[in-house]
Design a protein around this motif. Sequence first.
Motif, PDB file in Angstrom:
ATOM      1  N   ALA A  40      10.679  -5.940  33.519  1.00 22.32           N
ATOM      2  CA  ALA A  40      11.586  -4.921  32.977  1.00 22.32           C
ATOM      3  C   ALA A  40      10.887  -3.571  32.850  1.00 22.32           C
ATOM      4  O   ALA A  40      11.481  -2.526  33.147  1.00 22.32           O
ATOM      5  CB  ALA A  40      12.130  -5.361  31.617  1.00 22.32           C
ATOM      6  N   GLU A  41       9.619  -3.618  32.435  1.00 20.19           N
ATOM      7  CA  GLU A  41       8.928  -2.349  32.241  1.00 20.19           C
ATOM      8  C   GLU A  41       8.685  -1.633  33.570  1.00 20.19           C
ATOM      9  O   GLU A  41       8.788  -0.409  33.653  1.00 20.19           O
ATOM     10  CB  GLU A  41       7.584  -2.577  31.530  1.00 20.19           C
ATOM     11  CG  GLU A  41       6.967  -1.310  30.999  1.00 20.19           C
ATOM     12  CD  GLU A  41       5.711  -1.583  30.186  1.00 20.19           C
ATOM     13  OE1 GLU A  41       4.893  -0.667  30.070  1.00 20.19           O
ATOM     14  OE2 GLU A  41       5.553  -2.716  29.698  1.00 20.19           O
ATOM     15  N   LEU A  84       1.140   5.417  46.712  1.00 24.50           N
ATOM     16  CA  LEU A  84       1.044   5.166  45.273  1.00 24.50           C
ATOM     17  C   LEU A  84       0.218   3.938  44.946  1.00 24.50           C
ATOM     18  O   LEU A  84      -0.473   3.893  43.931  1.00 24.50           O
ATOM     19  CB  LEU A  84       2.452   4.999  44.671  1.00 24.50           C
ATOM     20  CG  LEU A  84       3.161   6.274  44.274  1.00 24.50           C
ATOM     21  CD1 LEU A  84       4.512   5.964  43.665  1.00 24.50           C
ATOM     22  CD2 LEU A  84       2.303   7.061  43.287  1.00 24.50           C
ATOM     23  N   THR A  85       0.275   2.924  45.805  1.00 23.94           N
ATOM     24  CA  THR A  85      -0.343   1.653  45.432  1.00 23.94           C
ATOM     25  C   THR A  85      -1.805   1.553  45.869  1.00 23.94           C
ATOM     26  O   THR A  85      -2.644   1.108  45.094  1.00 23.94           O
ATOM     27  CB  THR A  85       0.440   0.470  46.033  1.00 23.94           C
ATOM     28  OG1 THR A  85       0.564   0.663  47.439  1.00 23.94           O
ATOM     29  CG2 THR A  85       1.823   0.398  45.424  1.00 23.94           C
ATOM     30  N   ARG A  92       2.038   7.490  36.323  1.00 22.01           N
ATOM     31  CA  ARG A  92       0.789   6.741  36.339  1.00 22.01           C
ATOM     32  C   ARG A  92      -0.310   7.494  35.608  1.00 22.01           C
ATOM     33  O   ARG A  92      -1.138   6.895  34.927  1.00 22.01           O
ATOM     34  CB  ARG A  92       0.379   6.454  37.782  1.00 22.01           C
ATOM     35  CG  ARG A  92      -0.446   5.195  37.910  1.00 22.01           C
ATOM     36  CD  ARG A  92      -0.705   4.854  39.340  1.00 22.01           C
ATOM     37  NE  ARG A  92      -1.188   6.013  40.095  1.00 22.01           N
ATOM     38  CZ  ARG A  92      -1.458   5.988  41.392  1.00 22.01           C
ATOM     39  NH1 ARG A  92      -1.247   4.867  42.056  1.00 22.01           N
ATOM     40  NH2 ARG A  92      -1.890   7.058  42.009  1.00 22.01           N
ATOM     41  N   THR A  93      -0.304   8.801  35.723  1.00 19.04           N
ATOM     42  CA  THR A  93      -1.316   9.563  34.990  1.00 19.04           C
ATOM     43  C   THR A  93      -1.039   9.582  33.502  1.00 19.04           C
ATOM     44  O   THR A  93      -1.902   9.961  32.716  1.00 19.04           O
ATOM     45  CB  THR A  93      -1.374  11.019  35.486  1.00 19.04           C
ATOM     46  OG1 THR A  93      -0.172  11.687  35.098  1.00 19.04           O
ATOM     47  CG2 THR A  93      -1.524  11.082  36.979  1.00 19.04           C
ATOM     48  N   GLU A  95       0.202   0.987  37.358  1.00 23.77           N
ATOM     49  CA  GLU A  95      -1.200   0.882  37.760  1.00 23.77           C
ATOM     50  C   GLU A  95      -1.273  -0.016  38.987  1.00 23.77           C
ATOM     51  O   GLU A  95      -0.581  -1.035  39.083  1.00 23.77           O
ATOM     52  CB  GLU A  95      -2.032   0.284  36.615  1.00 23.77           C
ATOM     53  CG  GLU A  95      -2.020   1.111  35.348  1.00 23.77           C
ATOM     54  CD  GLU A  95      -2.814   2.394  35.488  1.00 23.77           C
ATOM     55  OE1 GLU A  95      -3.734   2.402  36.329  1.00 23.77           O
ATOM     56  OE2 GLU A  95      -2.505   3.371  34.782  1.00 23.77           O
ATOM     57  N   CYS A  96      -2.146   0.349  39.920  1.00 23.69           N
ATOM     58  CA  CYS A  96      -2.100  -0.334  41.210  1.00 23.69           C
ATOM     59  C   CYS A  96      -2.589  -1.777  41.142  1.00 23.69           C
ATOM     60  O   CYS A  96      -2.113  -2.613  41.864  1.00 23.69           O
ATOM     61  CB  CYS A  96      -2.881   0.463  42.247  1.00 23.69           C
ATOM     62  SG  CYS A  96      -4.257   1.397  41.596  1.00 23.69           S
ATOM     63  N   GLU A  97      -3.518  -2.089  40.252  1.00 25.94           N
ATOM     64  CA  GLU A  97      -4.031  -3.458  40.102  1.00 25.94           C
ATOM     65  C   GLU A  97      -4.235  -4.150  41.448  1.00 25.94           C
ATOM     66  O   GLU A  97      -5.090  -3.764  42.229  1.00 25.94           O
ATOM     67  CB  GLU A  97      -3.074  -4.324  39.270  1.00 25.94           C
ATOM     68  CG  GLU A  97      -2.443  -3.626  38.084  1.00 25.94           C
ATOM     69  CD  GLU A  97      -1.407  -4.505  37.436  1.00 25.94           C
ATOM     70  OE1 GLU A  97      -1.337  -5.698  37.782  1.00 25.94           O
ATOM     71  OE2 GLU A  97      -0.669  -4.014  36.575  1.00 25.94           O
TER      72      GLU A  97
END
Lengths: 192, 192
Positions: free
Chosen positions: A146-147, B94-95, B164-165, B172-174
């Motif tokens: 959801a987030e 982005l990722t 993201r910033t 977050e790309c994780e």
Amino acid sequence: MLSPVCPAAPRPRNAAATRQAMLEAARRQFARESYENVGLREISREVGVDPALVCRYFGSKEALFREVLRHPDDGNFLAGVSAEGVPDYFAGLLTQAETHDTAAKTEWLLIVLRSAGSSHASQIVRETLHERVLRPVARILGGEGAELRASLVLAVLMGGAVLRTMGVESLECEDSGPLHDKLVELLTAAVR
Amino acid sequence: MLSPVCPAAPRPRNAAATRQAMLEAARRQFARESYENVGLREISREVGVDPALVCRYFGSKEALFREVLRHPDDGNFLAGVSAEGVPDYFAGLLTQAETHDTAAKTEWLLIVLRSAGSSHASQIVRETLHERVLRPVARILGGEGAELRASLVLAVLMGGAVLRTMGVESLECEDSGPLHDKLVELLTAAVR
DNA sequence: CGAGAAAGTCATCGATTGTTGACTTTCGAG
DNA sequence: CTCGAAAGTCAACAATCGATGACTTTCTCG
């Protein structure tokens, strides 16, 4: 031509009214430029008052910014919108700027975005964005991830808002016809 | 402990290298804060040089910013990506932040976004965004409403980058697994 | 070696910022 | 009418900003 000899009508003394005028002027300027780029002098000039007064009313520039950020509807950002109504609701925030309520909310998003990278305001901005928008939207959407889905909705919204301020003609609201439909389609994909 | 008596290693004198170091430091700082929020003194401090030197090399702060904005790949923002490849390409921006190229491009987008509301830099920023990103993407996409769809792609990208910033954990790309898929899905909807 | 250009530093300027305290003006209550 | 608190103004502060010119250090080439 009404008052040819006194060009500066001394405006009636009303603390509450001037305070409100300061808040609105500050809100409008913070929505256009970042935190440290907005001067107390420019805000006071728009109200037609001395720069020292805004500092006396709010204590400091940071406190003024914090109070601007509390607006609108101090509690929640969403007014009883369901999970299915999210796409249409957020698309409306971008397309129909005539309504006072939606205009205030997109203005609020712009303020958040503009000062997201300001050393003095970033922390305040991050917290309020999480608590007042991201978490409520995620709670409304529900389901798995959801987030993440709420973040994507917000990304579309903020990106669209900032691009519109940069003169991207395709995002000008005009008649709000095909733009609204396309936005709803995009936001529907965002909420899965 | 290599040089216990001279803590300030005088670094070899190389104009081209220091100029490049200034550009990189400026780029990194402009990506985090807005134009007038970044000081020439902080840039020069990161390089380890006198503040006057950066002004002598670039003429003025505005010229330095303009040169930062020219980077990367002075010509086009897209490297031979087709219309079908647009969603995956922009999702990758982005990722996958590990690649030097994609990191530089998202950094560039952040710079544009951060200074979109700066009185001194907004005009430069708007023009370059239109000419270097919006118009090329629209030309690649083609079809009806190409500019609108390109704007939506860009909105997702910039919104995602700025969120993201701001510490939005979902972006977050994780491992870049489900996030990338969801982004591709969203961007596919954006390009219709 | 040594002279001259290049690379970098230093001190400083004018302008602007947020903020403060002392001052003046307005206005309503007694 | 008057007095005192509220509303607002004025002048000035310390700090910071971009920018400039004179100066010193370093390196290179003849």
